[in-house]
Design an enzyme around this catalytic site. Structure first.
Site, PDB file in Angstrom:
ATOM      1  N   ASP A 102      30.824  76.856  28.581  1.00  0.00           N
ATOM      2  CA  ASP A 102      31.971  75.879  29.076  1.00  0.00           C
ATOM      3  C   ASP A 102      31.534  75.114  30.412  1.00  0.00           C
ATOM      4  O   ASP A 102      30.625  75.448  31.112  1.00  0.00           O
ATOM      5  CB  ASP A 102      33.383  76.757  29.089  1.00  0.00           C
ATOM      6  CG  ASP A 102      33.403  77.769  30.604  1.00  0.00           C
ATOM      7  OD1 ASP A 102      33.880  79.085  30.191  1.00  0.00           O
ATOM      8  OD2 ASP A 102      32.795  77.357  31.572  1.00  0.00           O
ATOM      9  N   HIS A 117      22.509  79.853  28.506  1.00  0.00           N
ATOM     10  CA  HIS A 117      22.780  79.682  26.913  1.00  0.00           C
ATOM     11  C   HIS A 117      23.279  78.260  26.464  1.00  0.00           C
ATOM     12  O   HIS A 117      23.945  78.407  25.368  1.00  0.00           O
ATOM     13  CB  HIS A 117      23.767  80.830  26.518  1.00  0.00           C
ATOM     14  CG  HIS A 117      23.308  82.429  26.715  1.00  0.00           C
ATOM     15  ND1 HIS A 117      24.183  83.397  26.729  1.00  0.00           N
ATOM     16  CD2 HIS A 117      22.162  82.683  26.807  1.00  0.00           C
ATOM     17  CE1 HIS A 117      23.378  84.434  26.892  1.00  0.00           C
ATOM     18  NE2 HIS A 117      22.207  83.709  27.009  1.00  0.00           N
TER      19      HIS A 117
END
Ligand code: BV8
Length: 259
Positions: A102, A117
């Site tokens: 996010d 990631h």
């Protein structure tokens, strides 16, 4: 926190902060430990977050990411994100490394975030790797989620995939080198909201501990690496981190500015 640990943090020249899904939990973003719901309740996240799941059923996996993107775009940074952004003004050097996909750290004011990631907001064409810009409006999916066919890249007709690192895929080289280099120079590592189960990200913790850096875990629960930490602060990051910033650096974390 013991006086000596507080002093070591206050005197630190370089602090690495490693975050996981738990730092976004108080923003209402489910963690990987949370049971999947709706359309995905019969799946484990680690089964969906793989290239073979996307190849097998692209609409199911793209729909899952669109649902998560909807949650993230509707979410707001919480006091944990704000406290982490505030630490930058208290320490000569801070390296923020996140396992999260996010943008809540950025929306709370953190810069140069190392995304091990990838990011949910940067999909790309599988065939030519051109970056694909999501449409501006927030996906409006039913609560239980829905299957959504991934778009195709017009120029080459390739299928667009999420801009993240799936299980079984290698981490982005630049970010992984930067993360290890920062850990090899840090005086302290704060691990916030991670179950320390996913490799190689979790190996950064023992890498710091082996060098004698102060290692602090902030998590309401125990993790696989409890014993690797010199300090364990048990509780939600949204409470613990503002307290830590006040106690160690006498800075009061303002309410979150991020939109
Ligand atoms: C790799 C993006 C080399 C996707 C993620 C077989 C084949 C290949 C590799 C492996 C294999 N077996 C094992 C591996 C290694 C594998 C791995 O680690 N598997 C695990 C399941 C054991 N790793 C990989 O595959 C990595 N690549 O090894 O490359 C390679 C290459 C090819 C072939 C062979 C090897 C890639 C790993 C990256 C996977 N992608 N994310 C997506 O998000 O959909 S990982 C994903 O899961 C997240 O990014 C995150 O990293 C992880 C979840 O972990 P956490 O963030 O810790 O979240 P979690 O939910 O687990 O825990 C939340 C914590 O928060 C809890 O502790 C909870 O108590 C706490 N919490 C809750 N509330 C709060 C809180 N804390 C604070 N405050 C609160 N309020």
């Amino acid at each position: 926190m013991k006086l000596n640990d507080r002093r070591q943090l206050r005197n630190a020249h370089h602090i690495v902060i490693l975050t996981g899904a738990g730092v976004s939990a108080e923003s209402g973003v489910p963690t990987f430990r949370d049971k999947e719901t709706g359309l995905w309740e019969k799946y484990d996240a680690t089964q969906l977050a793989t290239p073979w799941a996307f190849r097998e059923d692209p609409a199911l996996v793209w729909g899952w990411y669109e649902w998560r993107r909807m949650l993230i775009l509707r979410a707001k940074p919480n006091p944990a994100h704000a406290a982490i952004a505030a630490i930058v003004d208290c320490v000569p050097e801070v390296t923020l490394i996140t396992q999260n996909i996010d943008d809540l750290h950025e929306r709370a004011g953190s810069h140069a975030v190392v995304h091990l990631h990838g990011s949910l907001l940067h999909p790309y064409c599988e065939r030519c790797r051109s970056p694909y810009a999501h449409p501006s409006e927030i996906p409006d999916l039913p609560a239980g989620g829905a299957r959504v066919d991934p778009p195709h890249w017009e120029a080459c007709g390739g299928r667009v995939r999420p801009g993240i690192v799936w299980f079984g895929e290698s981490l982005p080289e630049l970010e992984w080198v930067a993360a290890r280099e920062a850990v090899d120079r840090c005086d302290a590592l704060l691990s916030v909201g991670t179950s320390s189960q996913v490799q190689p990200a979790a190996s950064l913790i023992e890498r710091a501990a082996r060098r004698g850096a102060v290692t602090v875990q902030i998590n309401p629960n125990s993790t696989e690496l409890d014993t690797a930490f010199s300090v364990r602060l048990q509780g939600p990051a949204g409470t613990i981190l503002p307290q830590l910033v006040k106690e160690v650096w006498s800075v009061r974390v303002e309410s979150v500015s991020g939109s």
